[in-house]
Design a protein around this motif. Structure first.
Motif, PDB file in Angstrom:
ATOM      1  N   GLY A  32     -19.423  39.047 -45.382  1.00 34.55           N
ATOM      2  CA  GLY A  32     -19.769  39.802 -44.356  1.00 34.55           C
ATOM      3  C   GLY A  32     -21.039  41.038 -44.473  1.00 34.55           C
ATOM      4  N   ARG A  33     -21.445  40.721 -45.654  1.00 36.05           N
ATOM      5  CA  ARG A  33     -22.787  41.454 -46.080  1.00 36.05           C
ATOM      6  C   ARG A  33     -23.944  41.150 -45.245  1.00 36.05           C
ATOM      7  NH1 ARG A  33     -21.032  44.298 -51.200  1.00 36.05           N
ATOM      8  NH2 ARG A  33     -19.432  42.630 -52.128  1.00 36.05           N
ATOM      9  N   THR A  34     -24.877  42.008 -45.019  1.00 37.64           N
ATOM     10  CA  THR A  34     -26.294  41.578 -44.410  1.00 37.64           C
ATOM     11  C   THR A  34     -27.128  41.405 -45.512  1.00 37.64           C
ATOM     12  OG1 THR A  34     -25.445  42.934 -42.477  1.00 37.64           O
ATOM     13  CG2 THR A  34     -27.954  42.512 -42.763  1.00 37.64           C
ATOM     14  N   VAL A  35     -27.999  40.309 -45.508  1.00 34.44           N
ATOM     15  CA  VAL A  35     -28.809  39.820 -46.579  1.00 34.44           C
ATOM     16  C   VAL A  35     -30.271  39.763 -45.703  1.00 34.44           C
ATOM     17  CG1 VAL A  35     -29.588  38.474 -48.262  1.00 34.44           C
ATOM     18  CG2 VAL A  35     -27.043  38.926 -47.810  1.00 34.44           C
ATOM     19  N   VAL A  36     -31.165  40.511 -46.319  1.00 33.81           N
ATOM     20  CA  VAL A  36     -32.573  40.158 -45.961  1.00 33.81           C
ATOM     21  C   VAL A  36     -33.477  39.465 -47.081  1.00 33.81           C
ATOM     22  CG1 VAL A  36     -34.947  41.190 -45.288  1.00 33.81           C
ATOM     23  CG2 VAL A  36     -32.785  42.070 -44.425  1.00 33.81           C
TER      24      VAL A  36
END
Length: 298
Positions: free
Chosen positions: A179-183
């Motif tokens: 559920g982490r957001t990764v750029v």
């Protein structure tokens, strides 16, 4: 989770990023790609709150990217990430946990769990005695020591051996699955294609296109069909006991089928070949260069 609106960053008279707008959802891996000098690292640093935009805004979870509250949500891995080489991985990570005010018991548990997942066994050896791949794993662990919701990874696998590279790519997928957001930014477009849900292609400080990979392939790519027949048809190449012809659309594919039947054979197989992200990138970048105005004379 991440909202970038009309981002502009100037250094003196040089515009590094101009008019960037995009959003990234929770649990998504969003790729930022482009040639050297395209504005990728500047964009990632602005999202991380390390650079103040000249104009426009960057918000994470509704807060400014450079706010104290936001920084506790973030983990940033720069392309160049020097470590304190006299320290061990364990002491190095405890140091950064202290900076985030992570309680010692929680920090030790999180450090050990992360190093277990990264398969880093030598936790009390001096960092200066470790390989580049091991140091990169420690830097990744540092980005997770505060248990962030958002991760900004700039060239996470740069210069690493294939085995370590593959491990880091798979680990990034696991982080998004949590559920982490990764750029994510990388020069190796195969890595981007492996891990990213959507991408933004930058050139000369601007986003020239963005979207899901499948959508970009439909918009810019040239899908081709490798058609295999049991008899020779016009413009086909013999391959073993079959013949192969490459066509660009379904209408041409049906014409090959008809030719095969007319010659007493049949269509044996059809394989669809999608354009790679690298091919898309080269096509988009070259078309952008061609459309750019030339220099004006004073």
């Amino acid at each position: 989770m991440i909202e970038v609106r009309d981002l502009r960053k100037e250094y003196g008279g040089f515009v590094a990023v101009e008019g960037s707008t995009f959003g990234v959802d929770s649990g998504e891996v969003f790729g930022v790609i482009g040639p050297n000098g395209a504005g990728k690292t500047t964009t990632l640093k602005a999202i991380s709150g390390l650079l103040e935009p000249t104009s426009g805004s960057v918000r994470i979870g509704g807060r400014r990217a450079d706010s104290r509250e936001t920084r506790r949500l973030l983990g940033f891995l720069p392309e160049e990430s020097p470590l304190y080489e006299e320290m061990s991985p364990r002491s190095y990570l405890r140091f950064f946990a202290d900076l985030y005010d992570v309680p010692r018991d929680a920090a030790d548990r999180r450090i050990n769990e992360t190093l277990d997942r990264l398969e880093l066994a030598h936790r009390d050896r001096a960092l200066g005695d470790m390989s580049k791949g091991m140091k990169r794993k420690v830097a990744i662990a540092r980005s997770l020591v505060n248990d962030p919701d958002v991760l900004i990874y700039d060239e996470p696998a740069s210069g690493l051996d294939p085995l370590t590279t593959n491990y880091i790519i798979e680990f990034t997928k696991e982080l998004a699955a949590e559920g982490r957001t990764v750029v994510f930014s990388a020069h190796n477009l195969y890595h981007v294609e492996e891990v990213c849900d959507r991408v933004a292609i930058m050139n000369e400080g601007r986003i020239v296109t963005k979207g899901p990979l499948a959508e970009l392939r439909d918009r810019y790519g040239e899908r081709r069909y490798h058609v295999f027949t049991t008899v020779e048809v016009p413009d086909a190449t013999a391959e073993g006991d079959r013949y192969r012809r490459v066509v660009d659309d379904v209408e041409a594919l049906e014409a090959v089928r008809a030719d095969a039947i007319e010659r007493g054979g049949r269509l044996d197989d059809v394989r669809t070949v999608e354009p790679s992200l690298e091919g898309l990138f080269l096509d988009v970048a070259s078309s952008e260069d061609r459309s750019a105005p030339g220099p004006t004379e004073n």
